[in-house]
Design a protein around this motif. Structure first.
Motif, PDB file in Angstrom:
ATOM      1  N   UNK A 133      22.188  30.689  42.275  1.00 17.33           N
ATOM      2  CA  UNK A 133      22.841  31.920  41.855  1.00 17.33           C
ATOM      3  C   UNK A 133      24.346  31.695  41.767  1.00 17.33           C
ATOM      4  N   UNK A 134      24.912  32.010  40.614  1.00 17.77           N
ATOM      5  CA  UNK A 134      26.357  31.888  40.453  1.00 17.77           C
ATOM      6  C   UNK A 134      27.043  33.074  41.112  1.00 17.77           C
ATOM      7  N   UNK A 135      28.139  32.779  41.810  1.00 21.86           N
ATOM      8  CA  UNK A 135      28.818  33.814  42.587  1.00 21.86           C
ATOM      9  C   UNK A 135      30.232  34.109  42.089  1.00 21.86           C
ATOM     10  N   UNK A 136      30.703  33.322  41.137  1.00 16.30           N
ATOM     11  CA  UNK A 136      32.048  33.526  40.605  1.00 16.30           C
ATOM     12  C   UNK A 136      32.136  33.110  39.155  1.00 16.30           C
ATOM     13  N   UNK A 137      33.110  33.673  38.446  1.00  8.28           N
ATOM     14  CA  UNK A 137      33.333  33.335  37.038  1.00  8.28           C
ATOM     15  C   UNK A 137      34.827  33.172  36.802  1.00  8.28           C
ATOM     16  N   UNK A 138      35.187  32.055  36.185  1.00  2.00           N
ATOM     17  CA  UNK A 138      36.562  31.856  35.724  1.00  2.00           C
ATOM     18  C   UNK A 138      36.561  31.974  34.203  1.00  2.00           C
ATOM     19  N   UNK A 139      37.399  32.854  33.690  1.00  3.30           N
ATOM     20  CA  UNK A 139      37.481  33.088  32.254  1.00  3.30           C
ATOM     21  C   UNK A 139      38.761  32.487  31.682  1.00  3.30           C
ATOM     22  N   UNK A 140      38.632  31.868  30.528  1.00  5.05           N
ATOM     23  CA  UNK A 140      39.793  31.627  29.683  1.00  5.05           C
ATOM     24  C   UNK A 140      40.280  32.989  29.187  1.00  5.05           C
TER      25      UNK A 140
END
Length: 215
Positions: free
Chosen positions: A2-9
């Motif tokens: 399960x992914x817990x974080x997102x970094x966006x451009x």
């Protein structure tokens, strides 16, 4: 996992900033009586920071380091005043961020745009949406250098492999790979789907809501 974080451009991923960037640079070029460029041309100048964009926009005959530096300062001054005039979130982005916040997903912005401008745009267009917004502070830390992305993961107390890295360019996909994060390419930005796949995207999304499916 399960992914817990997102970094966006930022540019080409969260916001369409093409016209504001182009208008600012063309203002500088007009002031010097240099040829200007179309929005379509600027689309291929964006992604490696504003200094690099300035270098690409200047005529080959007027492209010395000194000239680039002078025009870069002028461009930043122009852009600072207009960076949120025409810049708008892409369709579905506001709804996506609201959904992610409701799920307590950690979110950050990492851009090759100058740090001051990255923070200004992120805070004005997406108030209270991101844990942090990081832009370019020194050329050595420019994407695809993963340093800032890894620092974000440390601050979140997450492993890099628990984080999605979402962007619209080959540079973003390479940054994700260098940081050991999961690279997600978006097709609504400034680059092609083939470019994203060839540079390592493990998933391609055509609209913002599809990111929820990956989570």
């Amino acid at each position: 996992m399960k992914f817990k974080g997102i970094i966006f451009d930022l540019d080409g991923t969260l916001v369409n900033s093409l016209e504001d960037i182009s208008d600012a640079m063309n203002t500088v070029l007009k002031g010097l009586n240099y040829p200007t460029h179309t929005y379509d041309t600027y689309q291929y100048f964006i992604g490696s920071g504003l200094r690099n964009l300035v270098s690409k926009a200047l005529p080959a005959t007027n492209n010395s380091d000194d000239q680039i530096e002078i025009c870069f300062e002028c461009m930043v001054n122009e852009y600072r005043e207009m960076c949120t005039v025409k810049t708008k979130p892409y369709e579905g982005i506001l709804e996506l961020l609201e959904n992610l916040n409701s799920q307590n997903i950690k979110m950050a912005v990492f851009s090759n745009k100058a740090d001051e401008l990255t923070k200004k745009i992120a805070s004005e267009i997406f108030p209270n949406s991101f844990d942090t917004a990081v832009g370019l502070s020194t050329e050595e830390l420019k994407k695809p250098n993963p340093f800032e992305a890894v620092e974000i993961s440390k601050n979140w107390n997450l492993k890099p492999e628990e984080i999605l890295f979402v962007g619209d360019s080959d540079i973003d996909m390479k940054t994700a790979i260098n940081a050991n994060m999961f690279p997600v390419g978006v097709t609504w930005g400034y680059r092609t789907e083939d470019e994203l796949k060839n540079s390592g995207a493990k998933a391609i999304i055509n609209n913002a809501s599809e990111l929820i499916d990956i989570l």
